[in-house]
Design an enzyme around this catalytic site. Structure first.
Site, PDB file in Angstrom:
ATOM      1  N   HIS A 132       0.824  -1.211   0.000  1.00  0.00           N
ATOM      2  CA  HIS A 132       0.000   0.000   0.000  1.00  0.00           C
ATOM      3  C   HIS A 132       0.860   1.264   0.000  1.00  0.00           C
ATOM      4  O   HIS A 132       0.439   2.308   0.493  1.00  0.00           O
ATOM      5  CB  HIS A 132      -0.979  -0.025   1.180  1.00  0.00           C
ATOM      6  CG  HIS A 132      -2.038  -1.078   1.026  1.00  0.00           C
ATOM      7  ND1 HIS A 132      -2.842  -1.511   2.057  1.00  0.00           N
ATOM      8  CD2 HIS A 132      -2.427  -1.789  -0.066  1.00  0.00           C
ATOM      9  CE1 HIS A 132      -3.669  -2.455   1.598  1.00  0.00           C
ATOM     10  NE2 HIS A 132      -3.433  -2.646   0.324  1.00  0.00           N
ATOM     11  N   GLY A 248      -1.418 -10.476  11.601  1.00  0.00           N
ATOM     12  CA  GLY A 248      -1.973  -9.188  12.005  1.00  0.00           C
ATOM     13  C   GLY A 248      -2.709  -8.434  10.914  1.00  0.00           C
ATOM     14  O   GLY A 248      -2.621  -7.213  10.847  1.00  0.00           O
TER      15      GLY A 248
HETATM   16  P1  OAD Z   1      -7.016  -4.321  10.149  1.00  0.00           P
HETATM   17  O1  OAD Z   1      -7.211  -3.322  11.234  1.00  0.00           O
HETATM   18  O2  OAD Z   1      -8.122  -4.523   9.192  1.00  0.00           O
HETATM   19  O3  OAD Z   1      -6.667  -5.735  10.777  1.00  0.00           O
HETATM   20  C1  OAD Z   1      -5.719  -5.875  11.797  1.00  0.00           C
HETATM   21  C2  OAD Z   1      -5.832  -7.268  12.374  1.00  0.00           C
HETATM   22  O4  OAD Z   1      -4.791  -7.453  13.318  1.00  0.00           O
HETATM   23  C3  OAD Z   1      -7.150  -7.493  13.113  1.00  0.00           C
HETATM   24  O5  OAD Z   1      -7.618  -8.774  12.780  1.00  0.00           O
HETATM   25  C4  OAD Z   1      -6.741  -7.434  14.592  1.00  0.00           C
HETATM   26  O6  OAD Z   1      -7.532  -8.292  15.396  1.00  0.00           O
HETATM   27  C5  OAD Z   1      -5.324  -7.936  14.536  1.00  0.00           C
HETATM   28  N1  OAD Z   1      -4.453  -7.435  15.602  1.00  0.00           N
HETATM   29  C6  OAD Z   1      -4.346  -6.188  16.108  1.00  0.00           C
HETATM   30  N2  OAD Z   1      -3.392  -6.132  17.044  1.00  0.00           N
HETATM   31  C7  OAD Z   1      -2.863  -7.370  17.158  1.00  0.00           C
HETATM   32  C8  OAD Z   1      -1.844  -7.972  17.951  1.00  0.00           C
HETATM   33  N3  OAD Z   1      -1.132  -7.267  18.834  1.00  0.00           N
HETATM   34  N4  OAD Z   1      -1.602  -9.297  17.793  1.00  0.00           N
HETATM   35  C9  OAD Z   1      -2.298 -10.028  16.891  1.00  0.00           C
HETATM   36  N5  OAD Z   1      -3.259  -9.528  16.111  1.00  0.00           N
HETATM   37  C10 OAD Z   1      -3.544  -8.217  16.231  1.00  0.00           C
HETATM   38  O7  OAD Z   1      -5.668  -3.892   9.410  1.00  0.00           O
HETATM   39  P2  OAD Z   1      -5.116  -4.422   7.986  1.00  0.00           P
HETATM   40  O8  OAD Z   1      -5.593  -5.782   7.720  1.00  0.00           O
HETATM   41  O9  OAD Z   1      -3.666  -4.166   7.986  1.00  0.00           O
HETATM   42  O10 OAD Z   1      -5.241   0.308   3.640  1.00  0.00           O
HETATM   43  O11 OAD Z   1      -5.831  -3.408   6.999  1.00  0.00           O
HETATM   44  C11 OAD Z   1      -5.609  -3.544   5.615  1.00  0.00           C
HETATM   45  C12 OAD Z   1      -5.699  -2.206   4.926  1.00  0.00           C
HETATM   46  O12 OAD Z   1      -6.944  -1.587   5.242  1.00  0.00           O
HETATM   47  C13 OAD Z   1      -4.688  -1.191   5.391  1.00  0.00           C
HETATM   48  O13 OAD Z   1      -3.442  -1.347   4.732  1.00  0.00           O
HETATM   49  C14 OAD Z   1      -5.320   0.115   5.053  1.00  0.00           C
HETATM   50  C15 OAD Z   1      -6.717  -0.192   5.486  1.00  0.00           C
HETATM   51  O14 OAD Z   1      -7.707   0.518   4.852  1.00  0.00           O
HETATM   52  C16 OAD Z   1      -5.320   1.555   3.118  1.00  0.00           C
HETATM   53  O15 OAD Z   1      -5.434   2.531   3.795  1.00  0.00           O
HETATM   54  C17 OAD Z   1      -5.251   1.621   1.641  1.00  0.00           C
END
Ligand code: OAD
Ligand code: ZN
Length: 313
Positions: A132, A248
């Site tokens: 991204h 994550g």
């Molecule tokens: P999300 O916020 O959608 O997902 C994060 C995941 O990590 C969730 O399932 C949480 O439960 C988990 N999580 C958080 N803290 C954790 C920890 N300490 N240990 C284990 N798991 C944990 O974030 P992304 O999947 O990265 O894009 O989001 C994808 C994209 O959506 C991002 O790159 C961004 C967003 O819109 C753009 O802005 C273009």
């Protein structure tokens, strides 16, 4: 699938035997550093933005390219809070990925994160795909002029809309500036007396709205991912990968969410996160805090994962 992988010890055995691991990461690997993820209830950025009431129906629209083109102020009202900071910190999970790299086991880290923390942990640029994009560079939305990202950080921090210096220079040279200066002359004697220098910083002000808006090269909804993403996945990694570890990420955003189904089905897949996913099937789900899980994997593998946030045994 021939072998049946289920347990944490299967995961450890796979880690030890694999040579070409694809690690796909999301915001969850940085939350232990105090950086919010996007979709966690209460703590995630989107739930925070909902509370702010920015005049948008869905907080994801902050990263929507059409909305940005209409009104960049929505993005720039939150951009200062998501700028990568330069403290050099990284989480135990980043250290784990660097550990795989040091053992020559890391094929590629596909990261959706724009926090640039991989570099702090020593993950090499040739092992990293920032799916991204990042704040490392920024591009004029009008003329395409590219600059180093940090040249617009001061504007972002001050809550200003960064404008394109090339567009401004072009406006100056085609005479737009003159119109403004005569306007100044007629309205302020003080300005007239002082404004003798052609490069006076105030000069551009009136013309700036006609200059293009700079946007950090992070990938918005509605934009293409960097070419490197599909190039490397299709032409390089697909044939080499022998293990996939997803850490994550909620896997809600395409096309990154399609990486796992795209890879050959016999390649073992491990999912590490607090929240299970139901739309993609993994061989091994390791649910919980990712820093704790990777530390335990390393302990069982006999690898020494050192990090200030991990308690010694
Ligand atoms: P999300 O916020 O959608 O997902 C994060 C995941 O990590 C969730 O399932 C949480 O439960 C988990 N999580 C958080 N803290 C954790 C920890 N300490 N240990 C284990 N798991 C944990 O974030 P992304 O999947 O990265 O894009 O989001 C994808 C994209 O959506 C991002 O790159 C961004 C967003 O819109 C753009 O802005 C273009
Ligand atoms: Zn421009």
């Amino acid at each position: 699938k021939l072998p049946n992988y289920n347990t944490i010890d299967d995961a450890v055995a796979l880690l030890k035997s694999s040579r070409n691991i694809v690690v796909l990461t999301g915001a969850g690997i940085s939350t232990s550093l105090g950086i919010p993820d996007f979709r966690s209830k209460e703590t995630g950025l989107y739930s925070q933005l909902e509370k702010l009431g920015l005049g948008i129906s869905d907080p994801q629209e902050v990263f929507n390219i059409d909305i940005f083109r209409e009104d960049p102020t929505i993005f720039y009202s939150v951009a200062k809070d998501i700028l990568p900071d330069t403290k050099g910190l990284y989480s135990p999970t980043h250290a784990f990925i660097a550990k795989l790299q040091d053992q020559d086991k890391l094929l590629t880290n596909y990261s959706q994160n724009i926090d640039n923390i991989e570099a702090n942990a020593g993950i090499r640029p040739d092992k990293l795909v920032q799916c991204h994009g990042s704040f490392a560079t920024a591009t004029c939305q009008k003329c395409g002029y590219k600059v180093q990202g940090d040249t617009i950080f001061a504007d972002i921090k001050a809550g200003n809309i960064p404008r394109c210096e090339k567009c401004i220079a072009a406006l100056r040279s085609n005479g737009s500036v003159k119109r403004k200066r005569s306007y100044n002359k007629s309205t302020s004697k003080k300005t007239r007396r002082r404004s003798t220098d052609d490069d006076d910083d105030d000069d551009g002000q009136y013309d700036i709205p006609a200059a293009g808006v700079m946007k950090p090269d992070i990938t918005f909804f509605g934009e293409e991912l960097p070419d490197e993403f599909s190039q490397r996945l299709v032409k390089h990694d697909r044939d080499l990968v022998d293990l996939v570890i997803v850490i994550g990420t909620s896997l809600k955003v395409a096309p990154v969410s399609e990486v796992v189904p795209y890879l050959p089905p016999h390649i073992p897949q491990i999912y590490i996160s607090r929240t299970p996913v139901s739309h993609i099937n993994f061989d091994i789900d390791l649910l919980g805090d990712c820093d704790v899980i990777v530390a335990e994997l390393c302990r069982r593998a006999g690898w020494n994962l050192e990090h200030p946030m991990l308690k010694p045994d």
